[in-house]
Each structure stands twice: as structure tokens, then as C-alpha cells.
Design a protein around this motif. Structure first.
Motif, PDB file in Angstrom:
ATOM      1  N   PRO A 175       0.804  -1.233   0.000  1.00  0.00           N
ATOM      2  CA  PRO A 175       0.000   0.000   0.000  1.00  0.00           C
ATOM      3  C   PRO A 175       0.839   1.287   0.000  1.00  0.00           C
ATOM      4  CG  PRO A 175      -0.042  -0.982   2.186  1.00  0.00           C
ATOM      5  CD  PRO A 175       0.680  -1.949   1.281  1.00  0.00           C
ATOM      6  N   LEU A 176       2.080   1.220   0.534  1.00  0.00           N
ATOM      7  CA  LEU A 176       2.888   2.439   0.640  1.00  0.00           C
ATOM      8  C   LEU A 176       3.608   2.827  -0.652  1.00  0.00           C
ATOM      9  CD1 LEU A 176       4.524   2.059   4.181  1.00  0.00           C
ATOM     10  CD2 LEU A 176       2.604   3.513   3.503  1.00  0.00           C
ATOM     11  N   GLN A 177       3.950   1.854  -1.482  1.00  0.00           N
ATOM     12  CA  GLN A 177       4.739   2.130  -2.693  1.00  0.00           C
ATOM     13  C   GLN A 177       4.112   3.194  -3.589  1.00  0.00           C
ATOM     14  OE1 GLN A 177       4.006   0.564  -6.045  1.00  0.00           O
ATOM     15  NE2 GLN A 177       5.757   1.565  -6.980  1.00  0.00           N
ATOM     16  N   PRO A 178       2.793   3.162  -3.839  1.00  0.00           N
ATOM     17  CA  PRO A 178       2.226   4.172  -4.737  1.00  0.00           C
ATOM     18  C   PRO A 178       2.187   5.582  -4.154  1.00  0.00           C
ATOM     19  CG  PRO A 178       0.670   2.339  -4.414  1.00  0.00           C
ATOM     20  CD  PRO A 178       1.816   2.139  -3.481  1.00  0.00           C
ATOM     21  N   ILE A 179       2.389   5.729  -2.839  1.00  0.00           N
ATOM     22  CA  ILE A 179       2.277   7.060  -2.239  1.00  0.00           C
ATOM     23  C   ILE A 179       3.602   7.636  -1.736  1.00  0.00           C
ATOM     24  CG2 ILE A 179      -0.156   6.811  -1.640  1.00  0.00           C
ATOM     25  CD1 ILE A 179       0.681   6.147   1.220  1.00  0.00           C
TER      26      ILE A 179
ATOM     27  N   PRO B  18       7.241   9.106  -2.001  1.00  0.00           N
ATOM     28  CA  PRO B  18       8.159   9.657  -3.002  1.00  0.00           C
ATOM     29  C   PRO B  18       9.408   8.778  -3.085  1.00  0.00           C
ATOM     30  CG  PRO B  18       7.490  11.332  -1.405  1.00  0.00           C
ATOM     31  CD  PRO B  18       6.970  10.015  -0.912  1.00  0.00           C
ATOM     32  N   GLY B  19       9.926   8.629  -4.266  1.00  0.00           N
ATOM     33  CA  GLY B  19      11.092   7.771  -4.466  1.00  0.00           C
ATOM     34  C   GLY B  19      10.709   6.354  -4.852  1.00  0.00           C
ATOM     35  N   PHE B  20       9.487   5.957  -4.532  1.00  0.00           N
ATOM     36  CA  PHE B  20       8.995   4.625  -4.883  1.00  0.00           C
ATOM     37  C   PHE B  20       7.780   4.724  -5.801  1.00  0.00           C
ATOM     38  CE2 PHE B  20      11.085   4.237  -0.789  1.00  0.00           C
ATOM     39  CZ  PHE B  20      11.988   3.227  -1.051  1.00  0.00           C
ATOM     40  N   ARG B  21       7.071   5.845  -5.686  1.00  0.00           N
ATOM     41  CA  ARG B  21       5.867   6.071  -6.484  1.00  0.00           C
ATOM     42  C   ARG B  21       6.226   6.085  -7.973  1.00  0.00           C
ATOM     43  NH1 ARG B  21       3.507  10.810  -4.096  1.00  0.00           N
ATOM     44  NH2 ARG B  21       5.422  11.760  -4.818  1.00  0.00           N
ATOM     45  N   GLY B  22       5.419   5.435  -8.758  1.00  0.00           N
ATOM     46  CA  GLY B  22       5.631   5.429 -10.200  1.00  0.00           C
ATOM     47  C   GLY B  22       6.767   4.529 -10.661  1.00  0.00           C
ATOM     48  N   LYS B  23       7.342   3.747  -9.763  1.00  0.00           N
ATOM     49  CA  LYS B  23       8.467   2.872 -10.129  1.00  0.00           C
ATOM     50  C   LYS B  23       8.021   1.436 -10.390  1.00  0.00           C
ATOM     51  CE  LYS B  23      11.642   6.017  -9.323  1.00  0.00           C
ATOM     52  NZ  LYS B  23      12.852   6.358  -8.770  1.00  0.00           N
ATOM     53  N   GLY B  24       6.706   1.185 -10.334  1.00  0.00           N
ATOM     54  CA  GLY B  24       6.188  -0.146 -10.643  1.00  0.00           C
ATOM     55  C   GLY B  24       6.702  -1.228  -9.710  1.00  0.00           C
ATOM     56  N   ARG B  25       6.844  -2.429 -10.275  1.00  0.00           N
ATOM     57  CA  ARG B  25       7.277  -3.584  -9.482  1.00  0.00           C
ATOM     58  C   ARG B  25       8.682  -3.407  -8.922  1.00  0.00           C
ATOM     59  NH1 ARG B  25       5.856  -8.250  -8.950  1.00  0.00           N
ATOM     60  NH2 ARG B  25       7.727  -9.275  -9.683  1.00  0.00           N
TER      61      ARG B  25
ATOM     62  N   ARG C 111       9.467  -3.864  -5.082  1.00  0.00           N
ATOM     63  CA  ARG C 111      10.451  -4.834  -4.568  1.00  0.00           C
ATOM     64  C   ARG C 111      11.488  -4.146  -3.686  1.00  0.00           C
ATOM     65  NH1 ARG C 111      10.055  -7.407  -9.766  1.00  0.00           N
ATOM     66  NH2 ARG C 111      11.751  -6.105 -10.504  1.00  0.00           N
ATOM     67  N   ARG C 112      11.953  -2.976  -4.129  1.00  0.00           N
ATOM     68  CA  ARG C 112      12.962  -2.246  -3.344  1.00  0.00           C
ATOM     69  C   ARG C 112      12.397  -1.850  -1.976  1.00  0.00           C
ATOM     70  NH1 ARG C 112      14.461   3.290  -4.246  1.00  0.00           N
ATOM     71  NH2 ARG C 112      16.171   3.711  -2.857  1.00  0.00           N
ATOM     72  N   LEU C 113      11.176  -1.312  -1.977  1.00  0.00           N
ATOM     73  CA  LEU C 113      10.541  -0.927  -0.718  1.00  0.00           C
ATOM     74  C   LEU C 113      10.284  -2.155   0.159  1.00  0.00           C
ATOM     75  CD1 LEU C 113       9.380   1.272   1.080  1.00  0.00           C
ATOM     76  CD2 LEU C 113       7.209   1.051  -0.168  1.00  0.00           C
ATOM     77  N   ALA C 114       9.875  -3.255  -0.449  1.00  0.00           N
ATOM     78  CA  ALA C 114       9.650  -4.491   0.317  1.00  0.00           C
ATOM     79  C   ALA C 114      10.940  -4.967   0.975  1.00  0.00           C
ATOM     80  CB  ALA C 114       9.080  -5.578  -0.584  1.00  0.00           C
ATOM     81  N   MET C 115      12.050  -4.840   0.264  1.00  0.00           N
ATOM     82  CA  MET C 115      13.341  -5.242   0.834  1.00  0.00           C
ATOM     83  C   MET C 115      13.702  -4.351   2.026  1.00  0.00           C
ATOM     84  SD  MET C 115      15.692  -7.582   0.361  1.00  0.00           S
ATOM     85  CE  MET C 115      15.831  -8.121  -1.316  1.00  0.00           C
ATOM     86  N   ILE C 116      13.485  -3.046   1.882  1.00  0.00           N
ATOM     87  CA  ILE C 116      13.783  -2.096   2.966  1.00  0.00           C
ATOM     88  C   ILE C 116      12.900  -2.382   4.174  1.00  0.00           C
ATOM     89  CG2 ILE C 116      13.621   0.334   3.658  1.00  0.00           C
ATOM     90  CD1 ILE C 116      14.452   0.989   0.696  1.00  0.00           C
ATOM     91  N   LEU C 117      11.598  -2.532   3.935  1.00  0.00           N
ATOM     92  CA  LEU C 117      10.684  -2.785   5.049  1.00  0.00           C
ATOM     93  C   LEU C 117      10.928  -4.154   5.673  1.00  0.00           C
ATOM     94  CD1 LEU C 117       7.378  -1.181   3.721  1.00  0.00           C
ATOM     95  CD2 LEU C 117       8.916  -0.318   5.484  1.00  0.00           C
TER      96      LEU C 117
END
Length: 193
Positions: free
Chosen positions: A55-59, A61-68, A72-78
Motif C-alpha cells: 500500500p505504501l509504494q504508490p504514495i 516519493p522515491g517509490f511512487r511510479g516505479k512499478g514492481r 520490490r525495493r521498498l519491500a526489501m527495505i521494510l
């Protein structure tokens, strides 16, 4: 139709879902969790926090608009944040050895995946995160879970290959990271406890 089934299977085997399944089965089949709170800690740190990437990726900044790729990058960080918090909380509240083993193995696995990514070695995070719960179910659970675990692992391999998300090598490497982390942590924790 085959690709739709493969997509559905990939969705239902996302890491947070399998962690939840692992916790429910271990809670009801074994004495791994001495208290209900230990199961809730595992769900919070290994499932809920990493799942926030969706839910956080689309909102963010830095992850928004980056698709899968951004997801994946945000999932790795979290996942890193959740797994570190799990290890620290586990030691702070004195969870049982098997629960701490779960936390420690997950953290070591994600650290190895991050290290491999730094060297541009592609290991399947999905295979790694599927192997973890299945491994813990087979080791800590009852023998009758082995066949369903093997079937789930086979379906993950099939769906990943069908959707061309990973190669056999990437899947094997991802699964080995999880299994290797389990063995390493088992040796370390047997020396400590």
C-alpha cells in the motif's frame, strides 16, 4: 489460462501470506509459541511490516511510479526494518529459542539477499521467503506437512518460471539462501543456548 493461474499462485504465496500460514499452523500444531504474544510478534515483524510495501509504494516519493521494481525495493527495505525489529524485540522480551531462531534466520536471509544484490547476483527473494516458512513447518511441525510444503514449493517454481519472473538458477539460489541461513543460525544458536 495458465498465466492467470500462475499469477494467482504468485499472489497467494507472497511472503506475508506464507508467514501468516506458518504461524497459524505452528501455533495450532506445535508448542513453538510459548505464549500467543510470540505468534503476534512474528506476524507483526515478519508479515505486517514487509506487507506495508504494497500500500505504501504508490504514495511514497522515491517509490511512487516505479512499478514492481519500486515495490520490490521498498519491500526489501521494510523487510530489513521488520526483521531487525523482530530480532531485537525477540531478545528484549525473551521469546522462546525456536521463535528467536525464526527471527534470526529471517534477518540473516534478507542480509544475504541484500549483499548478493550489491554484487548484482540475482537470487529470488520470493523463493527465499517461500522456503523459510516451509522449512520451519517441516522442521518444527509434524511430518504430514512435508508433502503439502513440497507441493507449494513446486507450484512457486512453476509459477515463477511460467511468468518468466526468475530463472531456475535464481530460484535455486533464493531457496539456498533461506536454507543456508537456517543452518548457520542453528549452529550459532546451539553454541549460544
Amino acid at each position: 489460462m495458465k498465466l492467470k493461474i500462475a499469477k494467482v499462485f504468485r499472489v497467494v504465496t507472497v511472503p506475508p501470506m506464507l508467514v501468516g500460514l506458518m504461524v497459524v499452523l505452528l501455533y495450532h500444531m506445535t508448542d513453538v509459541f510459548a505464549k500467543p504474544s510470540e505468534a503476534w510478534w512474528v506476524i507483526l515483524f515478519l508479515a505486517v511490516i514487509p506487507a506495508l510495501a504494497y500500500p505504501l509504494q504508490p504514495i511514497l516519493p522515491g517509490f511512487r511510479g516505479k512499478g514492481r521494481a519500486g515495490q520490490r525495493r521498498l519491500a526489501m527495505i521494510l523487510s530489513c526494518i521488520g526483521y531487525i525489529a523482530g530480532v531485537v524485540t525477540g531478545y528484549a522480551v525473551n521469546v522462546g529459542v525456536q521463535v528467536q531462531m525464526i527471527f534470526n534466520t529471517y534477518l540473516l536471509s534478507v542480509l544475504i539477499l541484500v549483499l548478493l544484490n550489491c554484487f548484482h547476483v540475482h537470487a529470488s527473494g520470493h523463493a527465499c521467503s517461500v522456503s523459510g516458512p516451509l522449512l520451519f513447518l517441516c522442521v518444527y511441525g509434524h511430518y504430514f506437512v512435508i508433502i503439502p510444503c513440497v507441493v507449494i514449493a513446486a507450484m512457486v517454481v512453476w509459477s515463477s518460471l511460467s511468468l518468466k519472473r526468475h530463472t531456475v538458477k535464481e530460484l535455486a539460489l533464493g531457496a539456498s539462501v533461506s536454507m543456508g541461513s537456517f543452518v548457520i543460525m542453528n549452529v550459532i544458536m546451539n553454541c549460544i543456548f
